[in-house]
Design an enzyme around this catalytic site. Structure first.
Site, PDB file in Angstrom:
ATOM      1  N   THR A  46      -0.742   2.867   3.564  1.00  0.00           N
ATOM      2  CA  THR A  46      -2.044   2.242   3.315  1.00  0.00           C
ATOM      3  C   THR A  46      -2.099   0.846   3.911  1.00  0.00           C
ATOM      4  O   THR A  46      -3.111   0.440   4.500  1.00  0.00           O
ATOM      5  CB  THR A  46      -2.319   2.160   1.802  1.00  0.00           C
ATOM      6  OG1 THR A  46      -2.146   3.446   1.224  1.00  0.00           O
ATOM      7  CG2 THR A  46      -3.726   1.680   1.530  1.00  0.00           C
ATOM      8  N   TYR A 109      -9.631  11.143  -3.941  1.00  0.00           N
ATOM      9  CA  TYR A 109     -11.052  11.499  -3.962  1.00  0.00           C
ATOM     10  C   TYR A 109     -11.324  12.856  -4.609  1.00  0.00           C
ATOM     11  O   TYR A 109     -12.221  12.999  -5.433  1.00  0.00           O
ATOM     12  CB  TYR A 109     -11.662  11.453  -2.548  1.00  0.00           C
ATOM     13  CG  TYR A 109     -13.175  11.569  -2.558  1.00  0.00           C
ATOM     14  CD1 TYR A 109     -13.959  10.491  -2.947  1.00  0.00           C
ATOM     15  CD2 TYR A 109     -13.805  12.764  -2.212  1.00  0.00           C
ATOM     16  CE1 TYR A 109     -15.336  10.599  -2.991  1.00  0.00           C
ATOM     17  CE2 TYR A 109     -15.182  12.876  -2.245  1.00  0.00           C
ATOM     18  CZ  TYR A 109     -15.952  11.793  -2.639  1.00  0.00           C
ATOM     19  OH  TYR A 109     -17.314  11.904  -2.695  1.00  0.00           O
ATOM     20  N   TYR A 135       4.071   9.705  -3.608  1.00  0.00           N
ATOM     21  CA  TYR A 135       3.455   8.384  -3.732  1.00  0.00           C
ATOM     22  C   TYR A 135       2.318   8.476  -4.750  1.00  0.00           C
ATOM     23  O   TYR A 135       1.326   9.160  -4.514  1.00  0.00           O
ATOM     24  CB  TYR A 135       2.935   7.923  -2.369  1.00  0.00           C
ATOM     25  CG  TYR A 135       2.284   6.548  -2.320  1.00  0.00           C
ATOM     26  CD1 TYR A 135       2.413   5.629  -3.360  1.00  0.00           C
ATOM     27  CD2 TYR A 135       1.542   6.166  -1.209  1.00  0.00           C
ATOM     28  CE1 TYR A 135       1.814   4.381  -3.296  1.00  0.00           C
ATOM     29  CE2 TYR A 135       0.950   4.919  -1.124  1.00  0.00           C
ATOM     30  CZ  TYR A 135       1.081   4.029  -2.177  1.00  0.00           C
ATOM     31  OH  TYR A 135       0.482   2.796  -2.114  1.00  0.00           O
ATOM     32  N   ARG A 140      -5.973   3.865  -6.105  1.00  0.00           N
ATOM     33  CA  ARG A 140      -6.591   4.289  -4.841  1.00  0.00           C
ATOM     34  C   ARG A 140      -6.979   5.773  -4.846  1.00  0.00           C
ATOM     35  O   ARG A 140      -7.893   6.170  -4.132  1.00  0.00           O
ATOM     36  CB  ARG A 140      -5.647   4.011  -3.665  1.00  0.00           C
ATOM     37  CG  ARG A 140      -5.473   2.532  -3.352  1.00  0.00           C
ATOM     38  CD  ARG A 140      -4.630   2.340  -2.100  1.00  0.00           C
ATOM     39  NE  ARG A 140      -4.439   0.930  -1.773  1.00  0.00           N
ATOM     40  CZ  ARG A 140      -5.255   0.216  -1.009  1.00  0.00           C
ATOM     41  NH1 ARG A 140      -6.346   0.766  -0.505  1.00  0.00           N
ATOM     42  NH2 ARG A 140      -4.999  -1.064  -0.763  1.00  0.00           N
ATOM     43  N   LYS A 164       7.388   6.817  -4.898  1.00  0.00           N
ATOM     44  CA  LYS A 164       6.886   5.448  -4.912  1.00  0.00           C
ATOM     45  C   LYS A 164       5.869   5.379  -6.042  1.00  0.00           C
ATOM     46  O   LYS A 164       4.785   5.952  -5.949  1.00  0.00           O
ATOM     47  CB  LYS A 164       6.240   5.084  -3.576  1.00  0.00           C
ATOM     48  CG  LYS A 164       5.661   3.664  -3.549  1.00  0.00           C
ATOM     49  CD  LYS A 164       4.951   3.365  -2.231  1.00  0.00           C
ATOM     50  CE  LYS A 164       4.321   1.977  -2.265  1.00  0.00           C
ATOM     51  NZ  LYS A 164       3.551   1.676  -1.034  1.00  0.00           N
ATOM     52  N   ILE A 206       9.041  -0.200  -2.279  1.00  0.00           N
ATOM     53  CA  ILE A 206       8.358  -0.226  -0.987  1.00  0.00           C
ATOM     54  C   ILE A 206       7.306  -1.310  -1.127  1.00  0.00           C
ATOM     55  O   ILE A 206       6.336  -1.160  -1.861  1.00  0.00           O
ATOM     56  CB  ILE A 206       7.756   1.136  -0.621  1.00  0.00           C
ATOM     57  CG1 ILE A 206       8.888   2.154  -0.397  1.00  0.00           C
ATOM     58  CG2 ILE A 206       6.899   1.013   0.641  1.00  0.00           C
ATOM     59  CD1 ILE A 206       8.405   3.566  -0.139  1.00  0.00           C
TER      60      ILE A 206
END
Length: 293
Positions: A46, A109, A135, A140, A164, A206
């Site tokens: 990202t 989404y 992840y 998000r 992550k 990360i």
């Protein structure tokens, strides 16, 4: 996966003022973080503004990072999305010879159920020729990967080697650490709670701020892994204000302001992102000068 313990950094994609990819700046940044002591590099996450890059630009970024790194550190490639079929096709067709693992984000989404998330990553794990790091970033994606789903994936697929975890929830992170299979990596995706996660049994981070201040942040993580708590927290509090600042007006606008202050790249971002405002840019610049000097 011992080489992925410690500090990985999510590389930005630097742009010139005309918004084209700045390969010379990217090479400088790779050298800067490698020489700063981080353990591995993450490409096209990202932070790399991958959502705004064309196919050819992504290939250019990958090629530039591989050449700049020159085999010095392990590389992880971001391969994820909310179209499972498309992700699987990329995993089956891409050359991963330069990469040690893929980082694959939970579908955004669509807001899948936990079973939908499991089935998505089942398809990813079965298609991927190299290890997979999950992840989880609910801020998000609009959905949270429950610890039970993560542990189920970790137990069912040997090539799902870590997560992550960026929910910003230390309790959730501790549940993952408590119930994970041996050797599974619980990696912080939140710079501010990296040290508490490491001290609780996490494998590292990360990081975004670790890209701006690689020497200090990677040393903090190493000290945490060594259980040198007081020394580690000294570095945490040295950098804490900068962590708040780089996320205050969005990522990667904040970290790109750091790189501009360091003289490594322009601070250009692509719409719909915009640069940080003058007030924040000045505060970031003042902080960088304080740390560097």
């Amino acid at each position: 996966m011992q080489s992925l313990i410690g500090t990985g950094v999510a590389l930005v994609t630097p742009f010139k003022k005309d918004f084209s990819v700045d390969t010379e700046a990217l090479t400088r940044i790779v050298n800067y973080v490698v020489e700063g002591g981080v353990e591995y590099l993450v490409v096209l996450g990202t932070t790399g503004e991958s959502a705004t890059l064309s196919h050819d630009e992504k290939e250019l970024v990958i090629k530039t990072v591989i050449e700049a790194n020159n085999g010095r550190l392990p590389l992880v490639l971001g391969v994820g999305g909310n179209n499972t079929h498309k992700v699987v096709e990329e995993l089956k067709t891409r050359d991963f010879s330069a990469f040690q693992a893929v980082l694959s984000v939970s579908p955004y989404y669509n807001k899948p159920t936990q079973e939908g998330i499991y089935q998505h990553f089942k398809a990813v794990a079965e298609a991927s020729p190299i290890p997979v790091i999950l992840y989880n970033v609910p801020g998000r994606t609009a959905s949270n990967m429950a610890p039970s789903t993560v542990i189920r994936l970790a137990n069912d697929f040997k090539n799902v080697i870590g997560i992550k975890e960026a929910a910003g929830d230390i309790v959730q992170a501790m549940k993952l650490i408590q119930h994970k299979p041996e050797g599974f990596l619980v990696i912080s995706g939140d710079d501010m709670i990296t040290l508490p996660m490491v001290l609780a049994g996490g494998s590292g981070v990360i990081s975004v701020i670790g890209e701006g201040f690689p020497k200090e942040f990677s040393e903090m993580v190493r000290l945490g892994l060594e259980r040198k708590v007081d020394e580690a927290y000294k570095l945490h509090y040295l950098l804490a204000d900068s962590i708040d600042m780089i996320f205050e007006q969005g990522n990667p606008a904040g970290i790109k302001a750091v790189f501009k202050s360091l003289g490594l790249s322009e601070d250009t971002v692509r719409l719909p992102l915009v640069n940080v405002n003058e007030d924040l840019a000045k505060r970031i610049d003042d902080f960088v000068k304080k740390i560097v000097n």
